[in-house]
Design a protein around this motif. Structure first.
Motif, short mmCIF file in Angstrom:
data_model
loop_
_atom_site.label_atom_id
_atom_site.label_comp_id
_atom_site.label_asym_id
_atom_site.label_seq_id
_atom_site.Cartn_x
_atom_site.Cartn_y
_atom_site.Cartn_z
N ALA A 136 9.13 13.43 -12.27
CA ALA A 136 9.60 12.66 -13.10
C ALA A 136 9.49 11.29 -12.62
CB ALA A 136 11.63 13.16 -12.40
N ILE A 137 9.17 10.84 -11.74
CA ILE A 137 8.65 9.50 -11.56
C ILE A 137 7.14 9.06 -11.98
CG2 ILE A 137 10.64 9.47 -9.55
CD1 ILE A 137 8.83 9.39 -7.55
N SER A 138 6.04 10.04 -12.46
CA SER A 138 5.17 9.71 -12.64
C SER A 138 4.41 9.49 -13.84
CB SER A 138 4.60 11.29 -11.78
OG SER A 138 4.60 12.25 -12.74
N SER A 168 15.83 2.24 -13.48
CA SER A 168 17.19 2.11 -11.94
C SER A 168 17.32 2.88 -11.10
CB SER A 168 18.52 1.76 -12.22
OG SER A 168 19.61 2.23 -12.40
N THR A 169 17.44 4.75 -11.58
CA THR A 169 17.47 5.83 -10.47
C THR A 169 16.25 6.29 -10.49
OG1 THR A 169 19.19 6.85 -12.25
CG2 THR A 169 17.89 8.49 -11.18
N ARG A 170 14.99 6.00 -11.78
CA ARG A 170 13.36 6.23 -11.20
C ARG A 170 12.97 5.83 -9.70
NH1 ARG A 170 8.49 4.30 -12.02
NH2 ARG A 170 6.76 5.79 -12.75
N ASP A 171 13.88 4.16 -9.64
CA ASP A 171 12.94 3.36 -8.93
C ASP A 171 13.79 3.56 -7.94
OD1 ASP A 171 11.66 1.63 -11.04
OD2 ASP A 171 12.93 -0.09 -11.04
N GLN A 212 11.84 5.11 -4.51
CA GLN A 212 11.93 4.19 -2.87
C GLN A 212 12.26 5.13 -1.97
OE1 GLN A 212 11.71 1.14 -2.36
NE2 GLN A 212 11.87 1.60 0.04
N LEU A 213 12.99 6.34 -2.22
CA LEU A 213 13.15 7.75 -1.54
C LEU A 213 12.34 8.10 -0.98
CD1 LEU A 213 16.43 8.84 -2.94
CD2 LEU A 213 16.15 7.54 -0.77
N LEU A 214 11.32 8.64 -2.08
CA LEU A 214 9.67 9.19 -1.67
C LEU A 214 9.00 8.07 -0.80
CD1 LEU A 214 8.81 11.16 -4.81
CD2 LEU A 214 9.65 12.12 -2.96
N ALA A 226 1.09 -0.90 -0.03
CA ALA A 226 -0.26 -0.06 0.43
C ALA A 226 0.69 1.41 -0.04
CB ALA A 226 -0.31 -0.21 0.90
N PHE A 227 2.11 0.81 -0.03
CA PHE A 227 3.49 2.51 0.23
C PHE A 227 2.61 2.75 -1.17
CE2 PHE A 227 5.35 0.32 3.86
CZ PHE A 227 4.37 0.86 4.96
#
Length: 286
Positions: A156-158, A169-172, A176-178, A108-109
């Motif tokens: 950038a990741i949406s 890999s950068t997007r993933d 994860q950081l968010l 759910a995250f």
């Protein structure tokens, strides 16, 4: 055996040296009940279970009535019918329950909330993505990684990486950081629960090995007799969990009524007769 006076209660290792791990002091619920309370009780019961087999062996040997082979057979029957199934069933039920809960909460995250009706926000994201595409790949990656505003990362990741030029890999990594920024405390709590579950799983393996040693069986022989029982218990627990979580689809009465109305007159009469027959059969069975 649980050492109640220890800061870290529980056997760290099985009798054969298999690592189990102590019950850590941070694994506590805020109240008198909860997942850690349930798992700690199970942890203690599992580690105490081999002691009952050991006590039974001492009792049988003390009588002097039985041969070594006879004692071994009686202990094996007790372990087959009671000790190992009890350990396995209790552990399988709780472990599978908390594993599902952990997986459900982690799934759910989300790195951010997306509102499809937020047109202003989406226009701002498009502007950010247009700005990112003016940069070289290295500049773009650096700009997103060092962004002071999380909105830049969200923009950038949406969308698929093809629209921003970021590496997958950068997007993933950014996603994860968010997620970690949004759910840091909950993630830490789930990680602790995960470790507690793993400790219970290791306790099961350790207790199983202790029982085998007390009976005096070789690992190959023990597995040949006990594994089929353990696998059957695991399968039954999994099946029970699926049944408990199954929600039947809602009945669309309007659709059923429309279907009945579309039938020919004789077909409707036939359907009514079948329904009455089923009702009569059910009443007799009751």
């Amino acid at each position: 055996m649980i050492n109640k006076d220890s800061k870290f209660p529980g056997k760290h290792h099985s009798d054969k040296g298999k690592w189990i791990g102590p019950w850590m002091p941070q694994w506590r619920d805020s109240g008198d009940s909860g997942p850690f309370t349930t798992l700690e009780k199970l942890y203690g019961e599992i580690q105490s279970a081999p002691e009952r087999i050991r006590a039974k062996r001492a009792e049988l040997e003390k009588t002097g009535k039985y041969t070594a082979a006879g004692i071994k057979d009686m202990l094996k029957q007790t372990a087959l019918s009671e000790t190992v199934p009890d350990i396995r069933r209790a552990a399988a039920q709780q472990v599978s329950k908390f594993r599902r809960e952990i997986d459900k909460r982690r799934a759910a995250f989300k790195p951010f909330d997306h509102d499809p009706n937020d047109l202003v926000g989406e226009m701002r994201r498009q502007e950010v993505r247009a700005w990112l595409r003016t940069m070289t790949p290295d500049e773009r990656t650096e700009a997103v990684r060092r962004a002071s505003d999380p909105f830049i990362v969200e923009a950038a990741i949406s969308v698929p990486v093809e629209l921003t030029g970021l590496l997958p890999s950068t997007r993933d990594h950014l996603s994860q950081l968010l997620v970690e920024q949004r759910y840091g405390d909950e993630i830490a709590g789930l990680n602790e629960l995960d470790e507690a579950v793993k400790t219970v799983e290791r306790a099961v393996d350790g207790a199983r090995d202790d029982v085998r040693e007390i009976i005096g069986m070789l690992r190959h022989d023990f597995d040949a007799e006990f594994k089929p029982i353990e696998q059957q218990i695991d399968q039954q627990v999994e099946l029970d969990a699926k049944r408990a979580s199954f929600t039947p689809p809602p009945v669309d009465l309007n659709a059923i009524a429309e279907t009945i109305k579309s039938l020919k007159f004789n077909e409707r009469n036939l359907l009514l007769d079948m329904a009455l027959d089923l009702q009569t059969t059910a009443a007799k069975a009751a």
